[in-house]
Motif scaffolding. Structure first.
Motif, PDB file in Angstrom:
ATOM      1  N   GLU A  15      32.740  40.635  29.529  1.00 55.66           N
ATOM      2  CA  GLU A  15      34.242  40.607  29.637  1.00 55.66           C
ATOM      3  C   GLU A  15      34.657  40.474  30.945  1.00 55.66           C
ATOM      4  OE1 GLU A  15      33.743  44.941  29.622  1.00 55.66           O
ATOM      5  OE2 GLU A  15      35.078  45.300  27.931  1.00 55.66           O
ATOM      6  N   LEU A  16      32.831  40.575  32.260  1.00 59.04           N
ATOM      7  CA  LEU A  16      33.731  39.684  33.351  1.00 59.04           C
ATOM      8  C   LEU A  16      33.918  38.428  33.410  1.00 59.04           C
ATOM      9  CD1 LEU A  16      33.311  40.621  36.347  1.00 59.04           C
ATOM     10  CD2 LEU A  16      31.125  39.703  35.973  1.00 59.04           C
ATOM     11  N   LYS A  42      38.062  43.259  40.977  1.00 55.78           N
ATOM     12  CA  LYS A  42      37.544  43.269  41.908  1.00 55.78           C
ATOM     13  C   LYS A  42      36.202  43.178  42.249  1.00 55.78           C
ATOM     14  CE  LYS A  42      40.824  47.443  42.882  1.00 55.78           C
ATOM     15  NZ  LYS A  42      41.221  48.631  42.722  1.00 55.78           N
ATOM     16  N   GLU A  43      35.397  43.480  41.152  1.00 58.62           N
ATOM     17  CA  GLU A  43      34.075  43.167  40.943  1.00 58.62           C
ATOM     18  C   GLU A  43      33.971  41.747  40.831  1.00 58.62           C
ATOM     19  OE1 GLU A  43      30.130  42.986  40.392  1.00 58.62           O
ATOM     20  OE2 GLU A  43      31.039  45.219  41.076  1.00 58.62           O
ATOM     21  N   ILE A  44      35.134  40.723  40.441  1.00 62.17           N
ATOM     22  CA  ILE A  44      34.631  39.375  40.638  1.00 62.17           C
ATOM     23  C   ILE A  44      35.392  38.788  42.303  1.00 62.17           C
ATOM     24  CG2 ILE A  44      35.836  36.892  40.593  1.00 62.17           C
ATOM     25  CD1 ILE A  44      36.093  38.445  37.650  1.00 62.17           C
ATOM     26  N   TRP A  45      35.292  39.294  42.844  1.00 62.57           N
ATOM     27  CA  TRP A  45      36.303  39.538  43.998  1.00 62.57           C
ATOM     28  C   TRP A  45      35.009  39.252  44.877  1.00 62.57           C
ATOM     29  CZ3 TRP A  45      35.645  42.146  48.884  1.00 62.57           C
ATOM     30  CH2 TRP A  45      36.668  41.799  49.950  1.00 62.57           C
ATOM     31  N   GLN A  47      31.626  39.504  44.074  1.00 67.56           N
ATOM     32  CA  GLN A  47      31.059  38.848  43.850  1.00 67.56           C
ATOM     33  C   GLN A  47      31.296  37.577  44.624  1.00 67.56           C
ATOM     34  OE1 GLN A  47      30.513  38.491  39.890  1.00 67.56           O
ATOM     35  NE2 GLN A  47      29.569  39.966  39.381  1.00 67.56           N
ATOM     36  N   GLU A  48      32.305  36.725  44.409  1.00 71.65           N
ATOM     37  CA  GLU A  48      33.006  35.665  45.589  1.00 71.65           C
ATOM     38  C   GLU A  48      32.361  36.166  46.576  1.00 71.65           C
ATOM     39  OE1 GLU A  48      36.706  35.291  43.547  1.00 71.65           O
ATOM     40  OE2 GLU A  48      35.709  34.147  41.857  1.00 71.65           O
ATOM     41  N   GLU A  49      32.980  36.872  47.473  1.00 66.21           N
ATOM     42  CA  GLU A  49      32.713  37.655  48.569  1.00 66.21           C
ATOM     43  C   GLU A  49      31.265  37.406  49.492  1.00 66.21           C
ATOM     44  OE1 GLU A  49      34.355  38.388  52.660  1.00 66.21           O
ATOM     45  OE2 GLU A  49      35.355  37.232  50.601  1.00 66.21           O
ATOM     46  N   GLU A  50      29.991  37.739  48.587  1.00 68.19           N
ATOM     47  CA  GLU A  50      28.999  38.190  49.048  1.00 68.19           C
ATOM     48  C   GLU A  50      28.676  36.615  48.556  1.00 68.19           C
ATOM     49  OE1 GLU A  50      27.667  42.934  47.635  1.00 68.19           O
ATOM     50  OE2 GLU A  50      27.962  40.747  45.946  1.00 68.19           O
ATOM     51  N   GLN A  51      29.013  35.796  48.018  1.00 63.92           N
ATOM     52  CA  GLN A  51      28.371  34.758  47.342  1.00 63.92           C
ATOM     53  C   GLN A  51      28.750  33.614  48.649  1.00 63.92           C
ATOM     54  OE1 GLN A  51      26.641  33.848  44.935  1.00 63.92           O
ATOM     55  NE2 GLN A  51      26.340  31.351  46.026  1.00 63.92           N
TER      56      GLN A  51
END
Length: 171
Positions: A15-16, A42-45, A47-51
């Motif tokens: 789903e992600l 929001k989860e994708i954002w 994850q990208e911010e953490e990366q």
């Protein structure tokens, strides 16, 4: 039970990826599920911010190692110093407490990160203390650059003291 958990994890990952590619999730009746889709966005954002934070931090650490391993014939300048801020500061005035705090505490925003603000401040004190800053490397700079770099190191150190004082008051 473990098989079911693995299946649920795989469904979540699928789903992600669907939402990441621009898709919209649907509920069990086939209707658009905008709430779940927005949660996934929001989860994708996140994850990208953490990366991004991890990549910036790794880049900073690599630049620091490169700086510390500069040979005796290297010619160093202000731009060669891995200053603890985002971007490239052009002067000691750019090394203020807010910019430094934002940089050194960024990794604490990453889920699963270890350490504390106190530990981060301490490690940066050890790295940026004016008496501990690598004098051998400073001797490889021009007099004008050396003064600017020493002013920058002092600015970082004073900012760290200010950050430490604020943290002591708020914790």
């Amino acid at each position: 039970r473990q098989r079911r958990e693995r299946e649920q994890q795989q469904i979540w990952l699928n789903e992600l990826e669907w939402v990441r590619s621009g898709g919209i999730l649907r509920d069990k009746h086939g209707r658009r599920d905008m709430e779940r889709t927005e949660e996934m966005r929001k989860e994708i954002w996140l994850q990208e911010e953490e990366q991004r934070i991890q990549e910036l931090w790794e880049s900073y650490e690599n630049r620091w190692r490169k700086f510390m391993s500069a040979g005796p014939n290297a010619s160093l300048s202000w731009e060669d110093i891995p200053w603890p801020v985002y971007g490239s500061p052009s002067s000691p005035a750019d090394l203020d407490a807010d910019a430094i705090a934002q940089f050194i505490f960024a990794t604490l925003l990453v889920r699963g990160s270890t350490g504390s603000k106190k530990e981060k401040i301490r490690s940066f004190f050890l790295r940026w203390h004016p008496d501990k800053f690598p004098a051998a490397l400073l001797s490889q700079t021009s007099e004008e650059e050396r003064e600017k770099i020493l002013d920058g190191v002092s600015s970082v150190f004073m900012s760290l003291k200010l950050i430490q004082d604020v943290e002591k008051r708020t914790s």
